[in-house]
Write a protein that holds these residues in place. Sequence first.
Motif, PDB file in Angstrom:
ATOM      1  N   ARG A 105     -77.263  63.947  75.696  1.00  0.00           N
ATOM      2  CA  ARG A 105     -76.266  63.249  76.518  1.00  0.00           C
ATOM      3  C   ARG A 105     -76.266  61.753  76.215  1.00  0.00           C
ATOM      4  O   ARG A 105     -75.213  61.130  76.135  1.00  0.00           O
ATOM      5  N   ARG A 106     -77.457  61.184  76.046  1.00  0.00           N
ATOM      6  CA  ARG A 106     -77.559  59.762  75.741  1.00  0.00           C
ATOM      7  C   ARG A 106     -76.933  59.443  74.384  1.00  0.00           C
ATOM      8  O   ARG A 106     -76.199  58.467  74.244  1.00  0.00           O
ATOM      9  N   ARG A 107     -77.209  60.287  73.373  1.00  0.00           N
ATOM     10  CA  ARG A 107     -76.612  60.083  72.040  1.00  0.00           C
ATOM     11  C   ARG A 107     -75.091  60.169  72.116  1.00  0.00           C
ATOM     12  O   ARG A 107     -74.380  59.355  71.518  1.00  0.00           O
ATOM     13  N   THR A 108     -74.597  61.157  72.849  1.00  0.00           N
ATOM     14  CA  THR A 108     -73.147  61.329  72.993  1.00  0.00           C
ATOM     15  C   THR A 108     -72.535  60.113  73.671  1.00  0.00           C
ATOM     16  O   THR A 108     -71.504  59.600  73.225  1.00  0.00           O
ATOM     17  N   ALA A 109     -73.149  59.631  74.734  1.00  0.00           N
ATOM     18  CA  ALA A 109     -72.634  58.451  75.432  1.00  0.00           C
ATOM     19  C   ALA A 109     -72.632  57.233  74.508  1.00  0.00           C
ATOM     20  O   ALA A 109     -71.675  56.446  74.510  1.00  0.00           O
ATOM     21  N   ASP A 110     -73.680  57.095  73.700  1.00  0.00           N
ATOM     22  CA  ASP A 110     -73.731  55.977  72.742  1.00  0.00           C
ATOM     23  C   ASP A 110     -72.611  56.083  71.705  1.00  0.00           C
ATOM     24  O   ASP A 110     -71.979  55.079  71.371  1.00  0.00           O
ATOM     25  N   MET A 111     -72.372  57.282  71.205  1.00  0.00           N
ATOM     26  CA  MET A 111     -71.304  57.463  70.219  1.00  0.00           C
ATOM     27  C   MET A 111     -69.934  57.151  70.818  1.00  0.00           C
ATOM     28  O   MET A 111     -69.100  56.515  70.177  1.00  0.00           O
ATOM     29  N   VAL A 112     -69.708  57.590  72.050  1.00  0.00           N
ATOM     30  CA  VAL A 112     -68.437  57.310  72.725  1.00  0.00           C
ATOM     31  C   VAL A 112     -68.277  55.813  72.922  1.00  0.00           C
ATOM     32  O   VAL A 112     -67.202  55.247  72.663  1.00  0.00           O
ATOM     33  N   GLU A 113     -69.327  55.140  73.337  1.00  0.00           N
ATOM     34  CA  GLU A 113     -69.275  53.694  73.539  1.00  0.00           C
ATOM     35  C   GLU A 113     -68.961  52.963  72.235  1.00  0.00           C
ATOM     36  O   GLU A 113     -68.137  52.054  72.207  1.00  0.00           O
ATOM     37  N   LYS A 114     -69.596  53.384  71.145  1.00  0.00           N
ATOM     38  CA  LYS A 114     -69.331  52.765  69.844  1.00  0.00           C
ATOM     39  C   LYS A 114     -67.883  52.994  69.421  1.00  0.00           C
ATOM     40  O   LYS A 114     -67.222  52.089  68.920  1.00  0.00           O
ATOM     41  N   TYR A 115     -67.386  54.196  69.622  1.00  0.00           N
ATOM     42  CA  TYR A 115     -66.002  54.503  69.253  1.00  0.00           C
ATOM     43  C   TYR A 115     -65.035  53.637  70.051  1.00  0.00           C
ATOM     44  O   TYR A 115     -64.105  53.049  69.505  1.00  0.00           O
ATOM     45  N   ILE A 116     -65.255  53.553  71.336  1.00  0.00           N
ATOM     46  CA  ILE A 116     -64.359  52.762  72.195  1.00  0.00           C
ATOM     47  C   ILE A 116     -64.406  51.286  71.800  1.00  0.00           C
ATOM     48  O   ILE A 116     -63.374  50.615  71.773  1.00  0.00           O
ATOM     49  N   SER A 117     -65.592  50.794  71.477  1.00  0.00           N
ATOM     50  CA  SER A 117     -65.686  49.384  71.090  1.00  0.00           C
ATOM     51  C   SER A 117     -64.954  49.106  69.778  1.00  0.00           C
ATOM     52  O   SER A 117     -64.510  47.989  69.535  1.00  0.00           O
ATOM     53  N   ARG A 118     -64.800  50.095  68.940  1.00  0.00           N
ATOM     54  CA  ARG A 118     -64.091  49.932  67.668  1.00  0.00           C
ATOM     55  C   ARG A 118     -62.588  50.195  67.787  1.00  0.00           C
ATOM     56  O   ARG A 118     -61.846  49.932  66.847  1.00  0.00           O
ATOM     57  N   GLN A 119     -62.155  50.716  68.882  1.00  0.00           N
ATOM     58  CA  GLN A 119     -60.759  51.101  69.058  1.00  0.00           C
ATOM     59  C   GLN A 119     -59.814  49.930  68.822  1.00  0.00           C
ATOM     60  O   GLN A 119     -58.784  50.077  68.169  1.00  0.00           O
ATOM     61  N   GLU A 120     -60.142  48.760  69.334  1.00  0.00           N
ATOM     62  CA  GLU A 120     -59.280  47.599  69.167  1.00  0.00           C
ATOM     63  C   GLU A 120     -59.140  47.237  67.679  1.00  0.00           C
ATOM     64  O   GLU A 120     -58.044  46.925  67.214  1.00  0.00           O
ATOM     65  N   VAL A 121     -60.238  47.324  66.945  1.00  0.00           N
ATOM     66  CA  VAL A 121     -60.198  47.041  65.504  1.00  0.00           C
ATOM     67  C   VAL A 121     -59.303  48.052  64.795  1.00  0.00           C
ATOM     68  O   VAL A 121     -58.513  47.695  63.916  1.00  0.00           O
ATOM     69  N   PHE A 122     -59.414  49.311  65.170  1.00  0.00           N
ATOM     70  CA  PHE A 122     -58.570  50.353  64.567  1.00  0.00           C
ATOM     71  C   PHE A 122     -57.091  50.073  64.835  1.00  0.00           C
ATOM     72  O   PHE A 122     -56.255  50.220  63.949  1.00  0.00           O
ATOM     73  N   GLU A 123     -56.771  49.679  66.052  1.00  0.00           N
ATOM     74  CA  GLU A 123     -55.380  49.403  66.407  1.00  0.00           C
ATOM     75  C   GLU A 123     -54.840  48.196  65.627  1.00  0.00           C
ATOM     76  O   GLU A 123     -53.708  48.220  65.148  1.00  0.00           O
ATOM     77  N   GLU A 124     -55.672  47.168  65.496  1.00  0.00           N
ATOM     78  CA  GLU A 124     -55.254  45.995  64.722  1.00  0.00           C
ATOM     79  C   GLU A 124     -55.033  46.355  63.256  1.00  0.00           C
ATOM     80  O   GLU A 124     -54.049  45.933  62.641  1.00  0.00           O
ATOM     81  N   PHE A 125     -55.934  47.131  62.700  1.00  0.00           N
ATOM     82  CA  PHE A 125     -55.808  47.558  61.308  1.00  0.00           C
ATOM     83  C   PHE A 125     -54.522  48.347  61.105  1.00  0.00           C
ATOM     84  O   PHE A 125     -53.780  48.121  60.146  1.00  0.00           O
ATOM     85  N   ALA A 126     -54.249  49.264  62.021  1.00  0.00           N
ATOM     86  CA  ALA A 126     -53.036  50.080  61.924  1.00  0.00           C
ATOM     87  C   ALA A 126     -51.784  49.210  62.016  1.00  0.00           C
ATOM     88  O   ALA A 126     -50.821  49.405  61.264  1.00  0.00           O
ATOM     89  N   ALA A 127     -51.809  48.244  62.914  1.00  0.00           N
ATOM     90  CA  ALA A 127     -50.637  47.356  63.072  1.00  0.00           C
ATOM     91  C   ALA A 127     -50.408  46.509  61.823  1.00  0.00           C
ATOM     92  O   ALA A 127     -49.277  46.305  61.397  1.00  0.00           O
ATOM     93  N   GLU A 128     -51.487  46.026  61.214  1.00  0.00           N
ATOM     94  CA  GLU A 128     -51.369  45.183  60.025  1.00  0.00           C
ATOM     95  C   GLU A 128     -50.968  45.968  58.781  1.00  0.00           C
ATOM     96  O   GLU A 128     -50.341  45.426  57.876  1.00  0.00           O
ATOM     97  N   ASN A 129     -51.348  47.223  58.731  1.00  0.00           N
ATOM     98  CA  ASN A 129     -51.137  48.014  57.517  1.00  0.00           C
ATOM     99  C   ASN A 129     -50.032  49.060  57.647  1.00  0.00           C
ATOM    100  O   ASN A 129     -49.898  49.922  56.777  1.00  0.00           O
ATOM    101  N   CYS A 130     -49.264  48.967  58.676  1.00  0.00           N
ATOM    102  CA  CYS A 130     -48.184  49.920  58.879  1.00  0.00           C
ATOM    103  C   CYS A 130     -47.023  49.551  57.944  1.00  0.00           C
ATOM    104  O   CYS A 130     -46.551  48.419  57.948  1.00  0.00           O
ATOM    105  N   SER A 131     -46.566  50.511  57.180  1.00  0.00           N
ATOM    106  CA  SER A 131     -45.473  50.246  56.250  1.00  0.00           C
ATOM    107  C   SER A 131     -44.112  50.641  56.828  1.00  0.00           C
ATOM    108  O   SER A 131     -43.100  50.495  56.165  1.00  0.00           O
ATOM    109  N   ARG A 132     -44.080  51.140  58.019  1.00  0.00           N
ATOM    110  CA  ARG A 132     -42.837  51.535  58.703  1.00  0.00           C
ATOM    111  C   ARG A 132     -42.698  50.781  60.000  1.00  0.00           C
ATOM    112  O   ARG A 132     -43.694  50.391  60.602  1.00  0.00           O
ATOM    113  N   GLU A 133     -41.467  50.639  60.427  1.00  0.00           N
ATOM    114  CA  GLU A 133     -41.254  50.026  61.730  1.00  0.00           C
ATOM    115  C   GLU A 133     -41.485  51.018  62.862  1.00  0.00           C
ATOM    116  O   GLU A 133     -41.972  50.662  63.919  1.00  0.00           O
ATOM    117  N   LEU A 134     -41.132  52.272  62.621  1.00  0.00           N
ATOM    118  CA  LEU A 134     -41.291  53.315  63.629  1.00  0.00           C
ATOM    119  C   LEU A 134     -42.229  54.389  63.096  1.00  0.00           C
ATOM    120  O   LEU A 134     -42.213  54.707  61.913  1.00  0.00           O
TER     121      LEU A 134
END
Length: 136
Positions: A105-134
Amino acid sequence: LPQILEAVVEGGVERLLLGNACLSMASVRDIIDVLSHAPGALRYVDIIGCKAVGEMEQELVKNFPYARGCSLEAPDCGLSGQAFERLKNQTDVARDALQREEERRRRTADMVEKYISRQEVFEEFAAENCSRELPP
């Protein structure tokens, strides 16, 4: 009881205190089934004075999920002293199983926390590298 057990599993409840609940043998079997097979955190059930537990002594002792670290506290249910102690499952094997589950349970919670903390970076990367408007 089915709705309670569903909420217990989905809510990550570790201890179910049923007190003086008057349960049928089918309800006790449902509880044991959840302890045995459900992916949730439930490992401890406390039932006081439930005569169905005493009537099912041999079945419970035979089919109880000891290896998962589960424990059934069932005073005044008509169990023999030996069955009562066996179902409490206060063994080294049970403690080890509970410790492994807590570590998982502790490992799972740590993995979820790490994923959530990276979510903003993923969203920024997607916004910067999107080749379509929609999106497609």
